[in-house]
Design a protein around this motif. Sequence first.
Motif, short mmCIF file in Angstrom:
data_model
loop_
_atom_site.label_atom_id
_atom_site.label_comp_id
_atom_site.label_asym_id
_atom_site.label_seq_id
_atom_site.Cartn_x
_atom_site.Cartn_y
_atom_site.Cartn_z
N SER A 199 48.22 7.21 -34.88
CA SER A 199 47.36 6.03 -34.78
C SER A 199 47.27 5.59 -33.33
O SER A 199 48.16 5.86 -32.52
N THR A 244 40.82 0.52 -33.51
CA THR A 244 41.98 1.27 -34.00
C THR A 244 41.50 2.59 -34.59
O THR A 244 40.39 2.69 -35.11
N ASN A 245 42.35 3.59 -34.49
CA ASN A 245 42.07 4.91 -35.04
C ASN A 245 43.29 5.40 -35.79
O ASN A 245 44.42 5.08 -35.41
N TYR A 246 43.05 6.18 -36.83
CA TYR A 246 44.13 6.71 -37.65
C TYR A 246 43.88 8.17 -37.99
O TYR A 246 42.73 8.59 -38.18
N ALA A 247 44.96 8.92 -38.10
CA ALA A 247 44.84 10.26 -38.65
C ALA A 247 44.43 10.15 -40.11
O ALA A 247 44.80 9.19 -40.80
N ASP A 248 43.68 11.11 -40.59
CA ASP A 248 43.24 11.08 -41.99
C ASP A 248 44.42 11.00 -42.95
O ASP A 248 44.32 10.36 -44.00
N SER A 249 45.53 11.62 -42.57
CA SER A 249 46.68 11.67 -43.47
C SER A 249 47.35 10.32 -43.67
O SER A 249 48.12 10.15 -44.62
N LYS A 253 45.49 7.22 -43.06
CA LYS A 253 44.46 6.18 -43.21
C LYS A 253 44.64 5.45 -44.53
O LYS A 253 44.94 6.06 -45.56
N ASP A 254 44.48 4.15 -44.49
CA ASP A 254 44.62 3.25 -45.65
C ASP A 254 46.07 3.04 -46.07
O ASP A 254 46.33 2.30 -47.03
N ARG A 255 47.02 3.66 -45.38
CA ARG A 255 48.44 3.42 -45.68
C ARG A 255 49.16 2.81 -44.49
O ARG A 255 50.10 2.03 -44.66
N THR A 262 49.10 0.74 -40.66
CA THR A 262 48.34 -0.23 -39.86
C THR A 262 49.02 -0.42 -38.53
O THR A 262 50.22 -0.72 -38.47
#
Length: 116
Positions: free
Chosen positions: A49, A59-64, A66-68, A70
């Motif tokens: 992230s 903010t950016n997140y790895a797909d793995s 994302k949504d878990r 923050t």
Amino acid sequence: QVQLVESGGGLVQPGGSLRLSCAASGLTFNSSAMGWFRQAPGKEREFVSRISSWSGGITNYADSVKDRFTISRDNTKDMVWLQMNSLKPEDTAVYYCHALGSNAYWGQGTQVTVSS
């Protein structure tokens, strides 16, 4: 001397939560993009992230994760956090704090183990 000190790692059961902290010193924190990377045994370090400098509005997140997970920052405290929810065994890794300003800096890492 720039220092990034991570804390908050540990052992947690699948489905649990952890909050990682990174305390920064010796750099212009406001103008540094901050991020988290992780490295599992036998694997390369990978991006988790990132949060933009100043207000942290991007903010950016790895797909793995994302949504878990923050990411957040507080420029008054020179701190960045990674809230990790719904943890999975595949999240097990050493997590590293990263700062990107005029140069790139790394913390020493904190171990996260997700296991029953």
